[in-house]
Design a protein around this motif. Structure first.
Motif, PDB file in Angstrom:
ATOM      1  N   UNK A 122     -18.617 -43.515   2.524  1.00 19.33           N
ATOM      2  CA  UNK A 122     -17.632 -44.254   3.573  1.00 19.33           C
ATOM      3  C   UNK A 122     -18.448 -45.100   4.365  1.00 19.33           C
ATOM      4  N   UNK A 123     -18.106 -46.271   4.373  1.00 22.88           N
ATOM      5  CA  UNK A 123     -19.017 -47.227   5.107  1.00 22.88           C
ATOM      6  C   UNK A 123     -17.945 -47.655   6.567  1.00 22.88           C
ATOM      7  N   UNK A 124     -18.613 -47.329   7.533  1.00 25.48           N
ATOM      8  CA  UNK A 124     -17.620 -47.360   8.771  1.00 25.48           C
ATOM      9  C   UNK A 124     -18.239 -48.482   9.995  1.00 25.48           C
ATOM     10  N   UNK A 125     -17.307 -49.379  10.061  1.00 26.90           N
ATOM     11  CA  UNK A 125     -17.877 -50.505  11.155  1.00 26.90           C
ATOM     12  C   UNK A 125     -19.328 -50.780  11.105  1.00 26.90           C
ATOM     13  N   UNK A 126     -19.722 -51.130   9.938  1.00 29.54           N
ATOM     14  CA  UNK A 126     -21.074 -51.339   9.732  1.00 29.54           C
ATOM     15  C   UNK A 126     -21.247 -52.788   9.949  1.00 29.54           C
ATOM     16  N   UNK A 127     -22.484 -53.263  10.999  1.00 34.30           N
ATOM     17  CA  UNK A 127     -22.870 -54.570  11.103  1.00 34.30           C
ATOM     18  C   UNK A 127     -24.413 -54.762  10.877  1.00 34.30           C
ATOM     19  N   UNK A 128     -24.872 -55.872  10.641  1.00 33.41           N
ATOM     20  CA  UNK A 128     -26.234 -55.955  10.246  1.00 33.41           C
ATOM     21  C   UNK A 128     -26.463 -57.501  10.609  1.00 33.41           C
ATOM     22  N   UNK A 129     -27.550 -57.336  11.855  1.00 29.22           N
ATOM     23  CA  UNK A 129     -27.853 -58.462  12.597  1.00 29.22           C
ATOM     24  C   UNK A 129     -29.366 -59.040  12.334  1.00 29.22           C
ATOM     25  N   UNK A 130     -29.605 -60.259  11.806  1.00 32.66           N
ATOM     26  CA  UNK A 130     -31.103 -60.693  11.875  1.00 32.66           C
ATOM     27  C   UNK A 130     -31.113 -61.537  13.174  1.00 32.66           C
ATOM     28  N   UNK A 131     -31.459 -61.215  14.327  1.00 28.21           N
ATOM     29  CA  UNK A 131     -31.379 -62.035  15.551  1.00 28.21           C
ATOM     30  C   UNK A 131     -29.893 -62.490  15.817  1.00 28.21           C
TER      31      UNK A 131
END
Length: 367
Positions: A5-14
């Motif tokens: 389960x992938x839940x509300x995943x965010x990935x930021x680079x700057x």
């Protein structure tokens, strides 16, 4: 096997958001394909599942356990890379067992694992060779075997067939499908190749710009794309997308193409529906797959689109035929031998399958 389960995943680079509020549920034994163009975030998401790229926010859950803070080596997953990543100085046997030796597995455990995997992937005659003595397809089978010896909860594939030629890709797709049918291990597979996605997946996630555009079965996504991006991205040849407006005439609804004004393409879409009624007079886009256009002799009693053949692309099993119809360009899929340049033909359209999209939002209009 395992659920994921992938839940509300965010990935930021700057300030760059490469994953935007991604939510996906993968059931035990699913073969999920992450599909999209380069730069859409699919490989970043795979790395997050593997623990190679920590997420900025959200949760990765394997079998009910949040694994965000668990090291990659302890997540009980196995990853197959695009580049095979085999050790060139080791034999196939030692490549297969390298991870087991590091973990301190006994010689008997190693031998049993090699025997099992070699039988499944037909590696028996290759065990004493080195990677330089193998073909691309054989190397990919070894890379798969190295992942299989662990019997992981989840397989992760990162565009594993992109370095192979066309025939090898076809052969390896069949090998991967057979492997999944036999082992039934939950699998997440990244590709930009829609043929791989359609043939392998039990469920497809289409991504664009770090966002999930649609999740569904291959057939559902093909026949009922949520928006114009998916409609144009899925399918080869691509869906015909024609800009125009909707017109009401008695109990029926008609599509009129923008080209040539009142003399443009006009198609009877059948009885008015509740979904279409709200868009009468509005700008829309008509979506028609090439196989939803059928050849019919001119002069027949059917309600036909008059068209002229422009270009014919024979493929052996089909003729892809580019046609001109009242200012619009259409691609149709005909039987072999049908269509010659300059020929006047009639086109029968399968109105039950045609799709309409809102020209402003690009979202599909429900019937």
């Amino acid at each position: 096997m395992a659920s994921l389960n992938i839940r509300n995943v965010e990935k930021h680079y700057g300030d760059l958001r490469t994953l935007k509020n991604v939510n996906i549920d993968i059931e035990d034994g699913d073969f999920l394909v992450l599909l999209g163009p380069s730069g859409c975030g699919k490989s970043t998401l795979l790395s997050a599942i593997a623990g190679l790229a920590p997420v900025t926010s959200g949760e990765i859950v394997i079998d009910g356990l949040v694994v965000n803070d668990i090291e990659s080596a302890d997540r009980d997953i196995a990853m197959v890379f695009q580049s095979y990543a085999l050790y060139p100085t080791m034999t196939v046997r030692r490549n297969l067992t390298f991870g087991m030796r590091v973990r301190g597995a006994s010689r008997q455990e190693q031998d049993e694992a090699v025997k099992r995997v070699a039988a499944v992937l037909q590696l028996g005659e290759l065990l004493d060779r080195k990677p330089s003595q193998l073909s691309g397809g054989q190397r990919q089978r070894v890379a798969m075997g190295r992942a299989m010896v662990r019997q992981p909860k989840i397989f992760l594939f990162d565009e594993p067939l992109s370095n192979l030629d066309a025939k090898l890709r076809t052969d390896m797709r069949a090998e991967i499908k057979k492997l999944h049918q036999r082992e039934k291990t939950t699998t997440v597979y990244v590709t930009h190749d829609q043929i791989e996605a359609m043939t392998l997946a039990t469920k497809i996630v289409v991504m664009k710009g770090g966002e999930v555009q649609q999740i569904g079965s291959p057939q559902d996504i093909y026949e009922h794309p949520n928006n114009l991006f998916i409609a144009r991205f899925i399918g080869s040849p691509a869906m015909n997308c024609i800009a125009g407006t909707l017109e009401a005439e008695g109990p029926a609804v008609f599509f009129r193409g923008h080209s040539k004004g009142r003399d443009g393409l006009r198609i009877n879409l059948g009885p008015m529906t509740n979904g279409y009624r709200a868009f009468v007079g509005a700008a829309v886009v008509l979506g028609v797959r090439p196989e939803w256009l059928a050849y019919a002799p001119t002069g027949s009693a059917l309600d036909l689109i008059d068209a002229v053949v422009d270009v014919v692309e024979p493929t052996g099993s089909d003729n892809f035929v580019l046609l001109k119809a009242r200012g619009e360009t259409l691609m149709a899929r005909f039987a072999p031998g049908v269509g010659t340049p300059g020929q006047h033909v009639g086109l029968a359209i399968d109105i039950d399958k045609t799709l309409l999209f809102d020209a402003q939002t690009e979202q599909r209009i429900p019937r």
